[in-house]
Design an enzyme around this catalytic site. Structure first.
Site, PDB file in Angstrom:
ATOM      1  N   VAL A  15      -1.001  10.814   5.177  1.00 50.83           N
ATOM      2  CA  VAL A  15      -0.145  10.823   6.367  1.00 50.83           C
ATOM      3  C   VAL A  15       0.949  11.876   6.249  1.00 50.83           C
ATOM      4  O   VAL A  15       1.158  12.688   7.149  1.00 50.83           O
ATOM      5  CB  VAL A  15       0.485   9.435   6.589  1.00 50.83           C
ATOM      6  CG1 VAL A  15       1.484   9.473   7.741  1.00 50.83           C
ATOM      7  CG2 VAL A  15      -0.594   8.400   6.865  1.00 50.83           C
ATOM      8  N   ASP A  33       7.643  13.773  -3.191  1.00 48.51           N
ATOM      9  CA  ASP A  33       6.699  12.787  -3.702  1.00 48.51           C
ATOM     10  C   ASP A  33       7.017  12.541  -5.167  1.00 48.51           C
ATOM     11  O   ASP A  33       7.331  13.488  -5.908  1.00 48.51           O
ATOM     12  CB  ASP A  33       5.251  13.281  -3.546  1.00 48.51           C
ATOM     13  CG  ASP A  33       4.242  12.149  -3.579  1.00 48.51           C
ATOM     14  OD1 ASP A  33       3.613  11.868  -2.546  1.00 48.51           O
ATOM     15  OD2 ASP A  33       4.089  11.518  -4.651  1.00 48.51           O
ATOM     16  N   ARG A  38       0.779  15.671  -8.129  1.00 48.67           N
ATOM     17  CA  ARG A  38       0.512  15.932  -6.714  1.00 48.67           C
ATOM     18  C   ARG A  38       1.327  17.134  -6.242  1.00 48.67           C
ATOM     19  O   ARG A  38       0.810  18.008  -5.540  1.00 48.67           O
ATOM     20  CB  ARG A  38       0.856  14.687  -5.891  1.00 48.67           C
ATOM     21  CG  ARG A  38       0.811  14.867  -4.366  1.00 48.67           C
ATOM     22  CD  ARG A  38      -0.590  15.027  -3.866  1.00 48.67           C
ATOM     23  NE  ARG A  38      -0.655  14.947  -2.412  1.00 48.67           N
ATOM     24  CZ  ARG A  38      -1.635  15.434  -1.682  1.00 48.67           C
ATOM     25  NH1 ARG A  38      -2.663  16.040  -2.263  1.00 48.67           N
ATOM     26  NH2 ARG A  38      -1.639  15.310  -0.377  1.00 48.67           N
ATOM     27  N   THR A  92       1.571   1.044   2.712  1.00 46.71           N
ATOM     28  CA  THR A  92       1.978  -0.358   2.824  1.00 46.71           C
ATOM     29  C   THR A  92       0.749  -1.225   2.524  1.00 46.71           C
ATOM     30  O   THR A  92       0.040  -1.642   3.440  1.00 46.71           O
ATOM     31  CB  THR A  92       2.536  -0.673   4.223  1.00 46.71           C
ATOM     32  OG1 THR A  92       1.688  -0.080   5.220  1.00 46.71           O
ATOM     33  CG2 THR A  92       3.938  -0.145   4.391  1.00 46.71           C
ATOM     34  N   THR A 127       2.791   1.729   8.370  1.00 47.57           N
ATOM     35  CA  THR A 127       2.385   0.588   9.198  1.00 47.57           C
ATOM     36  C   THR A 127       2.975  -0.700   8.640  1.00 47.57           C
ATOM     37  O   THR A 127       2.779  -1.026   7.467  1.00 47.57           O
ATOM     38  CB  THR A 127       0.855   0.480   9.252  1.00 47.57           C
ATOM     39  OG1 THR A 127       0.326   1.714   9.747  1.00 47.57           O
ATOM     40  CG2 THR A 127       0.426  -0.644  10.169  1.00 47.57           C
ATOM     41  N   CYS A 267      -5.843   0.934   6.210  1.00 54.23           N
ATOM     42  CA  CYS A 267      -5.357   0.639   7.564  1.00 54.23           C
ATOM     43  C   CYS A 267      -6.039  -0.600   8.139  1.00 54.23           C
ATOM     44  O   CYS A 267      -5.495  -1.687   8.124  1.00 54.23           O
ATOM     45  CB  CYS A 267      -5.574   1.843   8.483  1.00 54.23           C
ATOM     46  SG  CYS A 267      -4.513   3.248   8.104  1.00 54.23           S
ATOM     47  N   ARG A 338      -9.112   3.978  -1.868  1.00 57.93           N
ATOM     48  CA  ARG A 338      -8.257   2.784  -1.780  1.00 57.93           C
ATOM     49  C   ARG A 338      -8.916   1.696  -0.929  1.00 57.93           C
ATOM     50  O   ARG A 338      -9.364   1.943   0.175  1.00 57.93           O
ATOM     51  CB  ARG A 338      -6.901   3.146  -1.165  1.00 57.93           C
ATOM     52  CG  ARG A 338      -5.988   3.928  -2.097  1.00 57.93           C
ATOM     53  CD  ARG A 338      -4.696   4.297  -1.402  1.00 57.93           C
ATOM     54  NE  ARG A 338      -4.909   5.248  -0.324  1.00 57.93           N
ATOM     55  CZ  ARG A 338      -3.955   5.625   0.530  1.00 57.93           C
ATOM     56  NH1 ARG A 338      -2.750   5.106   0.449  1.00 57.93           N
ATOM     57  NH2 ARG A 338      -4.222   6.511   1.480  1.00 57.93           N
TER      58      ARG A 338
END
Length: 427
Positions: A15, A33, A38, A92, A127, A267, A338
């Site tokens: 995102v 981050d 990364r 989340t 979210t 999600c 994930r």
């Protein structure tokens, strides 16, 4: 738009990075981050999530925080001190009991609180269930910064709508919902996003409305997929091809084209639990939402049982059989593993005594090992298998010569319904 806008994007994953890249075409952006490896990859022009290609990424990268536009990637909080907009895009997840885990939000709010200044605006994109931004995150910001909410600093909420692996519906082409903690801040947040989002924006009347709108988007999809998954189970008992049924029903203009499958990821497979948790806090037990989750969570074991039944029908000895699982990411053409439900299929297959070889050219071997204790191959094994299961519809898999991988009595099972007549059966 106001002048001297400097944006910090907290969390550079699926995102955060596309959003930071987009804002960097017009503003000075600092991407933060905590994952140092990364940051190193991004600064070398490599996005391991495959959301941004190297050429596009390198066009916006800058090597200091003084540029008027561009993206500076860092793991140092000092580099975001001069920013006046902080956009939080952390995951989340849920815990092992499917309860919302707000730890990443708390920790990122603490980080921002350390550098928060008067008149700064913090925007959350993660979210959540309605109320998290103002009731959970704002107190953390106040405590760490010592500033007063809606007097010294302000917040907004603009839910992410990134579709990982989708190169057509990119962030700037998806209409963005926005909101603010006051009417004036709502207009500021909306104006900021409107300046880069080609598809436009929708300013919600409150943060809670925006939070609720996001969480029901994925809950609705989850329930619809659960419905067609149940249809697949019913039609399989009737020996009717579910894909053909859906194709026929889809000729009606208002039929929704959902397909059966495994529902994982960060999600659709998670967000309904956030809404359910909040509903239960208000004394309401959500029946449809949780029923949809239960059915979708059962699909891994169902797929495995169907594969085993078909192997027996073909005369394949199940115990000790060698099976090739094509794909372990949670969706096609995306390296994200994930909450992938492929692992549920693999676990169930192993319980039957089947030896499973996993091939996925996109998945990180190290990440799969660490997360699921499973061995994965990034190159196609040079052997023949008793059974092959297409679990993820990566483009590379659609080009395979399956005859080179199959024994004479091998089973080819198509979870995604994309192989047509090549497959012996499909979900």
């Amino acid at each position: 738009m106001e002048k001297n806008i400097k944006i910090a994007v907290i969390g550079l994953g699926y995102v955060g990075l596309p959003l930071a890249r987009l804002f960097a075409t017009k503003y000075a952006v600092v991407g933060f981050d905590i994952n140092k490896s990364r940051i190193e990859s991004l600064n070398s022009g490599v996005d391991t999530t495959l959301e941004i290609d190297s050429v596009t990424l390198q066009k916006v990268l800058v090597n200091n925080t003084d540029s008027e536009t561009g993206l500076y990637c860092t793991s140092s909080l000092d580099d975001i001190e001069r920013c006046n907009y902080f956009i939080i895009t952390v995951p989340t997840p849920v815990d092992k009991n499917n309860r919302p885990d707000l730890t990443p939000l708390y920790k990122s709010s603490e980080s921002v609180g350390k550098v928060l200044k008067k008149d700064d605006i913090v925007i959350y994109e993660s979210t959540v269930y309605p109320g998290v931004t103002e009731e959970q995150c704002v107190p953390v910001l106040e405590k760490i910064s010592g500033l007063k909410f809606n007097e010294d600093f302000f917040v907004g909420y603009s839910p992410e709508r990134i579709n990982p692996g989708d190169k057509e519906h990119t962030v700037e082409k998806i209409l963005k919902v926005t909101s603010g903690s006051t009417p004036e801040i709502g207009l500021k947040v909306d104006s900021l996003y409107k300046s880069v989002i080609i598809a436009g924006t929708h300013l919600a009347p409150s943060i809670k409305v925006a939070e609720a709108a996001k969480v029901i988007e994925n809950s609705q999809r989850d329930i619809n997929i659960a419905f067609v998954n149940e249809l697949a189970k019913i039609f399989n008992l009737m020996n009717i091809d579910t894909q053909e049924v859906l194709k026929a029903a889809g000729t009606k203009w208002n039929f929704l084209p959902f397909k059966p499958g495994l529902v994982g990821g960060h999600c659709i497979g998670v967000d309904p639990y956030y809404l359910a948790q909040r509903a239960q806090e208000f004394g309401y037990h959500p029946e449809i939402i949780l029923a949809g989750r239960r059915l979708n969570d059962s699909m891994g074991e169902y797929v495995a049982s169907q594969v085993v039944k078909l192997m027996i029908k073909k005369g394949v000895s199940v115990n000790g059989a060698h099976l090739l699982m094509l794909g372990i990411t949670f969706k096609e053409n995306c390296p994200d593993v994930r909450n992938t439900k492929i692992v549920d299929v693999i676990k169930a297959l192993k319980e039957y005594g089947i030896v499973v070889t996993i091939f996925d050219p996109l998945a990180s071997i190290e990440e799969v090992k660490e997360e699921y204790k499973l061995d994965t191959k990034n190159s196609l094994p040079a052997e023949k298998f008793d059974a092959i299961v297409l679990g993820v519809a990566h483009n590379e898999f659609l080009k395979l010569n399956f005859s080179e991988l199959q024994k004479d009595s091998s089973l080819l099972y198509d979870v995604k319904g994309v192989l047509g007549s090549l497959a012996d059966n499909r979900l």
